[in-house]
Design a protein around this motif. Structure first.
Motif, short mmCIF file in Angstrom:
data_model
loop_
_atom_site.label_atom_id
_atom_site.label_comp_id
_atom_site.label_asym_id
_atom_site.label_seq_id
_atom_site.Cartn_x
_atom_site.Cartn_y
_atom_site.Cartn_z
N VAL A 51 0.84 -1.20 0.00
CA VAL A 51 0.00 0.00 0.00
C VAL A 51 0.88 1.26 0.00
N GLY A 52 1.93 1.25 0.81
CA GLY A 52 2.83 2.40 0.91
C GLY A 52 3.53 2.70 -0.42
N LEU A 53 4.04 1.65 -1.06
CA LEU A 53 4.73 1.87 -2.34
C LEU A 53 3.75 2.33 -3.41
N TYR A 54 2.53 1.78 -3.38
CA TYR A 54 1.53 2.24 -4.34
C TYR A 54 1.23 3.73 -4.08
N GLY A 55 1.16 4.10 -2.78
CA GLY A 55 0.91 5.50 -2.42
C GLY A 55 1.99 6.40 -3.00
N ALA A 56 3.26 5.96 -2.90
CA ALA A 56 4.37 6.76 -3.43
C ALA A 56 4.23 6.88 -4.95
N TYR A 57 3.89 5.77 -5.61
CA TYR A 57 3.70 5.77 -7.07
C TYR A 57 2.57 6.74 -7.45
N TRP A 58 1.49 6.70 -6.66
CA TRP A 58 0.35 7.58 -6.91
C TRP A 58 0.77 9.05 -6.79
N GLY B 67 2.76 14.57 -9.30
CA GLY B 67 3.91 14.82 -10.15
C GLY B 67 3.56 15.59 -11.41
N THR B 68 2.32 15.45 -11.88
CA THR B 68 1.92 16.17 -13.10
C THR B 68 1.72 17.65 -12.83
N MET B 69 1.70 18.04 -11.53
CA MET B 69 1.46 19.45 -11.20
C MET B 69 2.76 20.24 -11.15
#
Ligand SMILES: [Cu+2]
Length: 395
Positions: free
Chosen positions: A100-107, A113-115
């Motif tokens: 869940v944590g790594l997915y959160g970082a990816y998210w 990141g697009t901002m």
């Protein structure tokens, strides 16, 4: 004594929670007025209080599930069934947390990141971005590896009746590896950063490049005053003691170079030409911040600062790259300098050389009629010849 400790612990935690909640709520951005709600922006601005309550709710649910498991465990034991293996459960939860944590970082990288800002529109900006990406890449790799090791080891070596813990207090080789490698990586990053910063802040004109054009930026509560050199390409001297309502930035007209200086409302820069911003403030500390050019430096009263950079992408070019017909480069004040701080914003336009020349030809002289009158540079007989009367200027 025990009661006293519990009391102290609870009071302290309550105080910490209230402080956190209070600060978070006070610092939270307020929701914009109704129109933004229409395009779905309002969801972004849900109060911090909402998230704190959500966190408390999740914590309560986790607590309840824990209690249910405990009751299930006890009843199984009473009935003589196999008890719950808490070590396995904890190990499994560590893996869930990792995923869940790594997915959160990816998210975070993909959504937030697009901002980030569009590509750098200045020469040195590209170097800064490269440095940022290298540092970012290294830290992300280290982050992912250490998280996998941390939670993976907690899972693999969870408590078990089948094995005994191995006592392993020290290993010099491991100590050397994890001291030397980060030291080398950090040294390389810091030294690269140092040299990049040195080239950015180098005030000398680079051989072979065009000499930098000078622009004066003066910050005060709450506006920027912009001064361009006239035909001589030189900005006249300034002296803060000469500042008046008409002579806003205290230009010294004993200096001949001041006579043809121009005032501008917008900062217009010719593309691919080095520009040196000479910066100062008149009251409090302000800060010249032009994010698209990766430029930022403080404007300090009494201490002139400067920033030299070369814009590389015209406004029109950036508009088509971003597919945004209204895009403008901006100069912001980046110090909270008072009540109307938000007002200290200027449009910066990067244009071709010929467009720049055409624009410059239309700018008004700093030495306007009101100022000439104030400095007693005009008299009825000699409206064209201010030079002789200039001795009376500064008395
Ligand atoms: Cu300011």
């Amino acid at each position: 004594m025990a009661f006293k400790n519990i009391f102290r612990f609870k009071t302290l935690s309550a105080a910490a929670a209230m402080l956190l909640f209070g600060t978070a709520t006070a610092m939270a951005q307020t929701a914009p007025a109704a129109p933004a709600a229409a395009d779905g922006d309002s969801a972004m601005w849900i109060g911090v209080g909402y998230y704190v309550l959500l966190f408390v709710l999740v914590a309560i649910i986790v607590g309840i599930v824990g209690k249910i498991l405990r009751v299930y465990d006890l009843t199984s034991q009473i009935q003589g069934k196999k008890p719950l293996n808490w070590n396995n459960l904890m190990g499994f939860l560590f893996i869930v947390f990792l995923v869940v944590g790594l997915y959160g970082a990816y998210w975070e990288f993909t959504v937030q990141g697009t901002m980030t800002l569009p590509e750098a529109a200045s020469k040195h900006g590209v170097d800064i971005d490269n440095m940022f990406m290298v540092t970012f890449g290294i830290t992300v790799i280290v982050f992912v590896l250490t998280q996998i090791c941390l939670f993976g080891f907690a899972f693999i070596y969870r408590g078990s009746d089948k094995r005994k813990a191995y006592f392993y207090p020290h290993n010099n080789t491991i100590e050397k590896i994890w001291t030397v490698i980060p030291a080398i990586v950090l040294t390389v990053l810091v030294i690269t950063g140092f040299f990049t910063w040195k080239t950015i802040t180098n005030s000398n004109d680079v051989k072979g490049d065009m000499p930098a054009m000078n622009i004066d930026i003066t910050g005060h509560q709450f506006a920027w005053e912009i001064r361009y050199p006239g035909k001589d390409g030189k900005l006249g001297a300034k002296d803060y003691k000469l500042t008046t309502a008409t002579n806003k930035i205290g230009v010294d007209f004993k200096d001949q170079a001041s006579f043809d200086d121009l005032v501008a409302d917008t900062i217009v820069l010719p593309v691919n030409r080095p520009v040196r911003l000479n910066i100062i403030a008149q009251d409090v500390i302000h800060s010249v911040y032009m994010p698209h050019f990766r430029v930022q430096i403080n404007a300090v009263p009494g201490l002139p600062t400067y920033f030299k950079f070369t814009p590389t992408i015209t406004t029109m070019d950036m508009r088509s790259r971003l597919d945004d017909g209204k895009f403008e480069y901006l100069l912001y004040c980046n110090k909270i300098c008072g009540g109307a701080h938000y007002n200290m914003q200027k449009i910066v336009r990067v244009v071709t050389e010929s467009e720049y020349e055409a624009w410059l030809a239309h700018q008004k002289p700093y030495l306007n009629d009101a100022l000439k009158k104030e400095l007693k540079m005009v008299d009825a007989n000699q409206p064209q010849a201010p030079a002789q009367n200039r001795l009376a200027l500064n008395n």
